[in-house]
Write an enzyme that holds these catalytic residues in place. Structure first.
Site, PDB file in Angstrom:
ATOM      1  N   LYS A 113      43.315   8.479  41.721  1.00 46.35           N
ATOM      2  CA  LYS A 113      42.842   8.505  43.110  1.00 46.35           C
ATOM      3  C   LYS A 113      42.971   7.145  43.776  1.00 46.35           C
ATOM      4  O   LYS A 113      43.257   7.054  44.967  1.00 46.35           O
ATOM      5  CB  LYS A 113      41.376   8.953  43.165  1.00 46.35           C
ATOM      6  N   LYS A 196      48.989  19.085  39.572  1.00 44.85           N
ATOM      7  CA  LYS A 196      47.833  19.979  39.711  1.00 44.85           C
ATOM      8  C   LYS A 196      47.736  20.527  41.137  1.00 44.85           C
ATOM      9  O   LYS A 196      47.954  19.779  42.092  1.00 44.85           O
ATOM     10  CB  LYS A 196      46.557  19.182  39.373  1.00 44.85           C
ATOM     11  N   LYS A 199      43.008  20.638  46.329  1.00 44.67           N
ATOM     12  CA  LYS A 199      42.567  20.901  47.695  1.00 44.67           C
ATOM     13  C   LYS A 199      42.785  19.694  48.586  1.00 44.67           C
ATOM     14  O   LYS A 199      42.696  19.801  49.799  1.00 44.67           O
ATOM     15  CB  LYS A 199      41.109  21.357  47.700  1.00 44.67           C
TER      16      LYS A 199
HETATM   17  P1  AMP Z   1      37.102  19.684  42.726  1.00 46.12           P
HETATM   18  O1  AMP Z   1      37.987  20.481  43.627  1.00 46.12           O
HETATM   19  O2  AMP Z   1      37.769  18.447  42.255  1.00 46.12           O
HETATM   20  O3  AMP Z   1      35.715  19.472  43.275  1.00 46.12           O
HETATM   21  O4  AMP Z   1      36.947  20.570  41.424  1.00 46.12           O
HETATM   22  C1  AMP Z   1      35.965  21.546  41.234  1.00 46.12           C
HETATM   23  C2  AMP Z   1      36.207  22.318  39.959  1.00 46.12           C
HETATM   24  O5  AMP Z   1      37.434  23.041  40.039  1.00 46.12           O
HETATM   25  C3  AMP Z   1      36.334  21.415  38.724  1.00 46.12           C
HETATM   26  O6  AMP Z   1      35.761  22.080  37.629  1.00 46.12           O
HETATM   27  C4  AMP Z   1      37.817  21.279  38.552  1.00 46.12           C
HETATM   28  O7  AMP Z   1      38.179  20.980  37.244  1.00 46.12           O
HETATM   29  C5  AMP Z   1      38.298  22.662  38.956  1.00 46.12           C
HETATM   30  N1  AMP Z   1      39.677  22.617  39.453  1.00 46.12           N
HETATM   31  C6  AMP Z   1      40.127  21.963  40.569  1.00 46.12           C
HETATM   32  N2  AMP Z   1      41.455  22.115  40.711  1.00 46.12           N
HETATM   33  C7  AMP Z   1      41.861  22.888  39.652  1.00 46.12           C
HETATM   34  C8  AMP Z   1      43.145  23.382  39.232  1.00 46.12           C
HETATM   35  N3  AMP Z   1      44.252  23.141  39.911  1.00 46.12           N
HETATM   36  N4  AMP Z   1      43.184  24.136  38.102  1.00 46.12           N
HETATM   37  C9  AMP Z   1      42.066  24.412  37.404  1.00 46.12           C
HETATM   38  N5  AMP Z   1      40.841  23.964  37.742  1.00 46.12           N
HETATM   39  C10 AMP Z   1      40.728  23.211  38.850  1.00 46.12           C
END
Ligand code: AMP
Ligand code: TRP
Length: 336
Positions: A113, A196, A199
């Site tokens: 990041k 990956k 969002k």
């Molecule tokens: P975040 O969007 O970073 O707040 O992630 C929230 C949850 O979603 C966390 O448990 C991440 O590991 C999971 N997550 C986010 N992006 C992915 C992805 N592309 N594949 C699988 N899990 C994801």
């Protein structure tokens, strides 16, 4: 078993968040060995990078609606907003004093990041894994269901818990373990199978958002990167085809079958056949979530009531743990 997990209210939640995290949480509702489930909207994590305050407020309610729309039952799980329970910030400070700089320097997400901009990102972004450790450790969490990218942070929470217990000769903290899906812990970008799905990716076509309508889901899948070979019959044959593997994975998760089942069904087919079939199962799974979210957001009082009940419940647990920690480190309790 006690479960804790959370998502940041920033950007638009993707099918990666759903498959990697939320879908696991919903499945856990059925597990009788689980005593407690807490799902947090981690707004304090979100502000480690710049956020628009108005949008943050809106996104926080939206995530609550998404949790419920995806099948999290507020009667079975505690849903709450991180900043409503001050013990998270308070414990995070103590854990900042337990965590070692060397441990933080190993966090790959920070490196990703911050990139070349290391000197100019917030101190909060650097310290964020110890806030995440506080989230987890306040509730005697045993299991943390997350996607693959968060595994290292949960392991850090373990290290912090162990060091604290050791330093203060206590067993105050339960040692948590990450829980990852066997298949689908890392959903990849639709445009690059080595990246990956995120969002925060500036290009919307790289991801399927949970609030996308049927049309845009179908369009995005149609334009997803693939290759010119037909679908293979065996999982091993997906090894060097990351984009195809990802689509098979998404199909399997949405249709609730294994990746091998998908291949059994489509071996030999071309993408002109597979992509529309994939779009159909994704739309069937995702489009109703968007509809339900719209309904829930139309009644903010209902959501706020759930979040208030959640905060009260979470606070009642967190307060007790924080008091134990304050006592262990040698803080004098207030008289009153
Ligand atoms: P975040 O969007 O970073 O707040 O992630 C929230 C949850 O979603 C966390 O448990 C991440 O590991 C999971 N997550 C986010 N992006 C992915 C992805 N592309 N594949 C699988 N899990 C994801
Ligand atoms: N850091 C996690 C993410 O970005 C979100 C998070 C914050 C979390 N606190 C948590 C996940 C505690 C699990 C447990 O995805």
């Amino acid at each position: 078993m006690k479960i804790f997990s959370g998502i940041q209210p920033s950007g638009d939640l993707t099918i990666g968040n759903y498959i990697g995290a939320i879908q696991q949480w919903v499945e856990m509702h059925k597990d009788p060995s689980i005593d407690e489930q807490l799902y947090c909207i981690v707004d304090m994590h979100a502000i480690t990078v710049t956020q628009d305050p108005k949008e943050l407020r809106q996104k926080s309610r939206e995530i609550a609606a998404i949790y419920i729309a995806c099948g999290i039952d507020p009667e079975k799980a505690t849903l709450f907003i991180q900043s409503h329970v001050p013990a998270h910030a308070e414990l995070a400070w103590i854990l900042n004093c337990t965590a070692r700089i060397g441990w933080m320097n190993r966090m790959t997400q920070f490196k990703d990041k911050a990139g070349k901009n290391k000197e100019n990102v917030s101190l909060g972004l650097y310290a964020y894994p110890s806030l995440m450790a506080a989230d987890i450790l306040l509730y005697d969490t045993t299991h943390v269901p997350v996607g693959d990218d968060q595994k290292q942070h949960v392991e850090l929470a373990r290290d912090i818990a162990q060091k604290f217990n050791h330093d203060y000769a206590s067993d105050i903290f339960t040692i948590p373990a990450p829980v990852l899906r066997k298949e689908g812990a890392r959903i990849m970008s639709l445009r690059d199978g080595t990246k990956k799905m995120s969002k925060s990716d500036p290009v919307d076509a790289t991801r399927i958002n949970l609030l996308d309508d049927a049309d845009s889901i179908t369009q995005k899948i149609k334009k997803a990167k693939t290759d010119s070979e037909p679908m293979p019959a065996k999982l091993e044959d997906l090894k060097d085809r990351p984009e195809v593997k990802n689509l098979v994975q998404i199909y399997a998760s949405c249709a609730d079958i294994s990746m091998q089942d998908v291949l059994d069904k489509y071996a030999g087919a071309n993408f002109g056949t597979f992509k529309p079939a994939l779009a159909e199962v994704v739309v069937a799974k995702i489009a109703p979530i968007g509809e339900k979210v719209k309904e829930l957001l139309a009644d903010p009082a209902y959501l706020d009531d759930i979040l208030e009940r959640g905060a009260k419940k979470a606070e009642s647990i967190a307060k007790v743990k924080l008091a134990e920690v304050y006592d262990a480190v040698g803080f004098i309790p207030r008289k009153g």
